[in-house]
Enzyme design. Structure first.
Site, PDB file in Angstrom:
ATOM      1  N   HIS A  18       0.819  -1.222   0.000  1.00  0.00           N
ATOM      2  CA  HIS A  18       0.000   0.000   0.000  1.00  0.00           C
ATOM      3  C   HIS A  18       0.847   1.264   0.000  1.00  0.00           C
ATOM      4  CE1 HIS A  18      -4.014  -1.862   0.840  1.00  0.00           C
ATOM      5  NE2 HIS A  18      -3.201  -2.875   1.056  1.00  0.00           N
ATOM      6  N   ASP A  31       3.240   9.695  -0.340  1.00  0.00           N
ATOM      7  CA  ASP A  31       2.110   8.866   0.101  1.00  0.00           C
ATOM      8  C   ASP A  31       1.839   7.819  -0.976  1.00  0.00           C
ATOM      9  OD1 ASP A  31      -0.125   8.024   1.543  1.00  0.00           O
ATOM     10  OD2 ASP A  31      -0.744  10.068   2.005  1.00  0.00           O
TER      11      ASP A  31
HETATM   12  P1  ADP Z   1      -2.854   6.233   5.517  1.00  0.00           P
HETATM   13  O1  ADP Z   1      -3.046   4.950   4.807  1.00  0.00           O
HETATM   14  O2  ADP Z   1      -1.450   6.696   5.547  1.00  0.00           O
HETATM   15  O3  ADP Z   1      -3.452   6.240   6.877  1.00  0.00           O
HETATM   16  P2  ADP Z   1      -4.942   7.387   3.785  1.00  0.00           P
HETATM   17  O4  ADP Z   1      -5.310   8.798   3.515  1.00  0.00           O
HETATM   18  O5  ADP Z   1      -4.788   6.556   2.580  1.00  0.00           O
HETATM   19  O6  ADP Z   1      -3.644   7.395   4.702  1.00  0.00           O
HETATM   20  O7  ADP Z   1      -6.070   6.714   4.653  1.00  0.00           O
HETATM   21  C1  ADP Z   1      -6.506   7.258   5.848  1.00  0.00           C
HETATM   22  C2  ADP Z   1      -7.838   6.618   6.196  1.00  0.00           C
HETATM   23  O8  ADP Z   1      -8.062   6.832   7.587  1.00  0.00           O
HETATM   24  C3  ADP Z   1      -9.013   7.229   5.444  1.00  0.00           C
HETATM   25  O9  ADP Z   1      -9.937   6.234   5.093  1.00  0.00           O
HETATM   26  C4  ADP Z   1      -9.586   8.202   6.452  1.00  0.00           C
HETATM   27  O10 ADP Z   1     -10.971   8.395   6.332  1.00  0.00           O
HETATM   28  C5  ADP Z   1      -9.279   7.529   7.767  1.00  0.00           C
HETATM   29  N1  ADP Z   1      -9.086   8.556   8.802  1.00  0.00           N
HETATM   30  C6  ADP Z   1      -8.256   9.603   8.762  1.00  0.00           C
HETATM   31  N2  ADP Z   1      -8.401  10.392   9.837  1.00  0.00           N
HETATM   32  C7  ADP Z   1      -9.337   9.813  10.580  1.00  0.00           C
HETATM   33  C8  ADP Z   1      -9.940  10.143  11.815  1.00  0.00           C
HETATM   34  N3  ADP Z   1      -9.592  11.239  12.529  1.00  0.00           N
HETATM   35  N4  ADP Z   1     -10.870   9.319  12.278  1.00  0.00           N
HETATM   36  C9  ADP Z   1     -11.217   8.219  11.589  1.00  0.00           C
HETATM   37  N5  ADP Z   1     -10.698   7.871  10.426  1.00  0.00           N
HETATM   38  C10 ADP Z   1      -9.763   8.651   9.914  1.00  0.00           C
HETATM   39  O1  F6P Z   2      -1.451   2.638   4.426  1.00  0.00           O
HETATM   40  C1  F6P Z   2      -0.319   2.451   5.163  1.00  0.00           C
HETATM   41  C2  F6P Z   2      -0.613   1.972   6.577  1.00  0.00           C
HETATM   42  O2  F6P Z   2       0.525   1.572   7.236  1.00  0.00           O
HETATM   43  C3  F6P Z   2      -1.560   0.837   6.602  1.00  0.00           C
HETATM   44  O3  F6P Z   2      -0.948  -0.401   6.482  1.00  0.00           O
HETATM   45  C4  F6P Z   2      -2.191   1.070   7.912  1.00  0.00           C
HETATM   46  O4  F6P Z   2      -3.463   0.539   7.978  1.00  0.00           O
HETATM   47  C5  F6P Z   2      -2.247   2.575   8.014  1.00  0.00           C
HETATM   48  O5  F6P Z   2      -1.147   3.032   7.334  1.00  0.00           O
HETATM   49  C6  F6P Z   2      -2.349   3.035   9.454  1.00  0.00           C
HETATM   50  O6  F6P Z   2      -1.206   2.709  10.194  1.00  0.00           O
HETATM   51  P1  F6P Z   2      -1.194   1.851  11.531  1.00  0.00           P
HETATM   52  O7  F6P Z   2      -1.811   0.535  11.217  1.00  0.00           O
HETATM   53  O8  F6P Z   2       0.226   1.790  11.930  1.00  0.00           O
HETATM   54  O9  F6P Z   2      -2.050   2.599  12.506  1.00  0.00           O
END
Ligand code: ADP
Ligand code: F6P
Length: 498
Positions: free
Chosen positions: A162, A370
């Site tokens: 991812h 990202d």
């Molecule tokens: P990463 O994989 O690095 O976490 P992404 O933007 O791809 O970043 O995904 C973040 C996910 O987490 C999204 O589906 C978003 O809606 C969720 N998310 C982000 N902030 C919050 C929050 N404060 N509460 C709940 N869900 C969240």
């Molecule tokens: O998308 C990258 C990632 O590391 C996912 O594998 C994971 O669900 C997300 O970021 C949140 O990170 P963590 O599982 O360390 O809270």
């Protein structure tokens, strides 16, 4: 233990235990891209998810989620430190994100990473039916494909990363680069977010393992491993439905009133992570205030920064820095009842997020690097009336698809300031045109299309993809990767160099 013909193996389960208002333990959906993406499709698919439920000690007993069975993995305190906080999130995570933070190479973590990967592989081997498909996710579990192949040669094994997969200059810094590469290449299909990653692994397999490789095939030890790009997406229908819900619409209206009915609401939603570019964004906004190019009564910034990896040093330091900077900006530019930045360090449920997205005139998504960034896609899906501006980093995987966003280099603070103003002042007609194009793209590239494309490539018979929920009416089932992947760039064969 009941067995499944489709098994997903991911570090984290799609559930987090959090305290309910009455203090009891409550399970809620984990934040983070991977959990959001997979939860959406697997809830309706007969499968088993092998993963960690958060916390240390014996694994909890968890109920099925719809037709999805849960197989929790226990981690001890030492394993949490060495495997999750250490090797996965202090070595691989920063290295794979352009080393925007210095990766830590601690020799003690490797043993634990191996041992925990073996535990996941053994659990997957136990719950997989004969000839089942096992889909392993992300950098936490890079050794699992090869371990699983040794335990269960009958299985069809997929691996999807991812996060970005770095170029050879960075990857080769890893002291355990050969083992990690071999681990991933135990899969039949290795999927990435971007075609560049498939090119990077082809070069590495050639250089480090002496394999014969193109950008979509690696020949190693007499076995063919396929590679390719499958950009991940979101449950577009879910976000659109949430955005239309009357309670969400009225929550969005209330939010705007509580924010003081400003001319512009700027929103960012991130895990509190140094890859997300939160500090660069704060600098840009603070300079716009300093230069008098925006005023606090006119424009309001809402920064949601959900707590993440809180025991890892670099994350603690980052949180202190961000909270110090938010305090400084509010102290300097805020007025009574009118802070310059509304900072929220807490998780929200999906409906609350949908309401926030609807409140935002400008969504600011400016990671330094990202893999994809699903928040950007969620914002677009939530803009039912076709309004709103998306400011998006060139270094997010999503930028390759959402080309009509206001694209920006987040390292260039002056450029970021200008782009923020451009998005804030864009004409409604320009915004509508951009948003319509991005919404059209998402309609055809949702999470189902992603899973279908990957699983069809993993199993050409179509047996796996058929088990996914049917697409909404009017949307054809996709069987190929969402974006064409460049093919057949051959990388010259070289001698292995460990
Ligand atoms: P990463 O994989 O690095 O976490 P992404 O933007 O791809 O970043 O995904 C973040 C996910 O987490 C999204 O589906 C978003 O809606 C969720 N998310 C982000 N902030 C919050 C929050 N404060 N509460 C709940 N869900 C969240
Ligand atoms: O998308 C990258 C990632 O590391 C996912 O594998 C994971 O669900 C997300 O970021 C949140 O990170 P963590 O599982 O360390 O809270």
């Amino acid at each position: 233990m009941r067995q499944s013909s489709l098994v997903v193996v991911a570090n984290r389960l799609p559930l987090d235990d959090s305290a309910a208002p009455d203090g009891a333990c409550e399970w809620r959906r984990s934040p983070g891209g991977l959990a959001s993406a997979l939860h959406a499709i697997l809830e309706q698919t007969p499968a088993t998810w092998v993963g960690w439920a958060g916390g240390v000690g014996p694994a909890p007993t968890l109920p099925d989620i719809g037709s999805l069975r849960i197989r929790p993995i226990a981690l001890s305190e030492a394993e949490l430190r060495g495997y999750y906080e250490g090797f996965a999130n202090s070595t691989l995570w920063p290295l794979y994100h352009d080393a925007v933070e210095q990766p830590v190479f601690d020799r003690g973590w490797w043993e634990t990473y191996q041992a925990v990967n073996r535990r996941f592989a053994e659990a997957a081997a136990e719950v997989a039916e004969p000839q089942a498909a096992v889909w392993v996710q992300d950098y936490h579990l890079q050794l699992v494909p090869q371990m699983l192949r040794e335990l269960r040669p009958d299985l069809l094994i997929g691996f999807f990363l991812h996060v970005p997969f770095p170029p050879p200059e960075l990857f080769t810094q890893l002291p355990r680069r050969v083992e990690l590469l071999r681990g991933m290449l135990g899969a039949d299909l290795v999927g990435f977010q971007r075609p560049q990653a498939a090119h990077n692994i082809a070069q590495l397999a050639t250089r480090l393992l002496g394999a014969q490789a193109t950008d979509d095939t690696i020949l190693l030890d007499g076995r063919t491993v396929r590679t390719g790009a499958f950009p991940v997406s979101i449950d577009v229908a879910e976000m659109q439905a949430l955005a239309r819900r009357p309670d969400v619409v009225s929550q969005a209206e209330q939010l705007r009133i509580r924010l003081g009915r400003p001319r512009r609401v700027l929103l960012s939603v991130d895990r509190l992570d140094y890859t997300k570019g939160i500090e660069h964004r704060l600098t840009a906004y603070s300079e716009l205030l300093r230069d008098g190019r925006v005023q606090v009564h006119d424009s309001v910034v809402v920064q949601v920064a959900v707590p993440s990896r809180e025991r890892v040093d670099s994350y603690k330091v980052l949180r202190d820095r961000i909270e110090g900077e938010v305090g400084r900006i509010n102290g300097e530019y805020g007025r009574v009842g009118e802070p310059a930045i509304h900072y929220l360090n807490q998780p929200f449920d999906r409906a609350e997020l949908a309401a926030l997205y609807q409140t935002a005139d400008v969504m600011v998504v400016t990671p330094l690097r990202d893999g994809m960034n699903l928040v950007a896609k969620e914002y677009v899906a939530a803009r039912a009336d076709g309004s709103g501006a998306l400011v998006l980093s060139e270094f997010a995987g999503a930028a390759a698809e959402l080309e009509d966003a206001f694209l920006v280099n987040p390292h260039d603070v002056d450029g970021l300031k200008d782009t923020l103003l451009q998005a804030m002042d864009a004409s409604p007609a320009d915004l509508k045109r951009r948003m319509a194009a991005m919404r059209e793209h998402l309609r055809n590239h949702d999470i189902l299309a992603w899973a279908r494309a990957y699983l069809t490539e993993l199993d050409h018979t179509g047996r796996l993809a058929e088990r996914l929920p049917t697409p909404p009416p009017g949307q054809p089932p996709r069987t190929r990767p969402a974006r064409p992947v460049p093919r057949q760039r051959t990388v010259a064969r070289r001698r292995p160099r460990a």
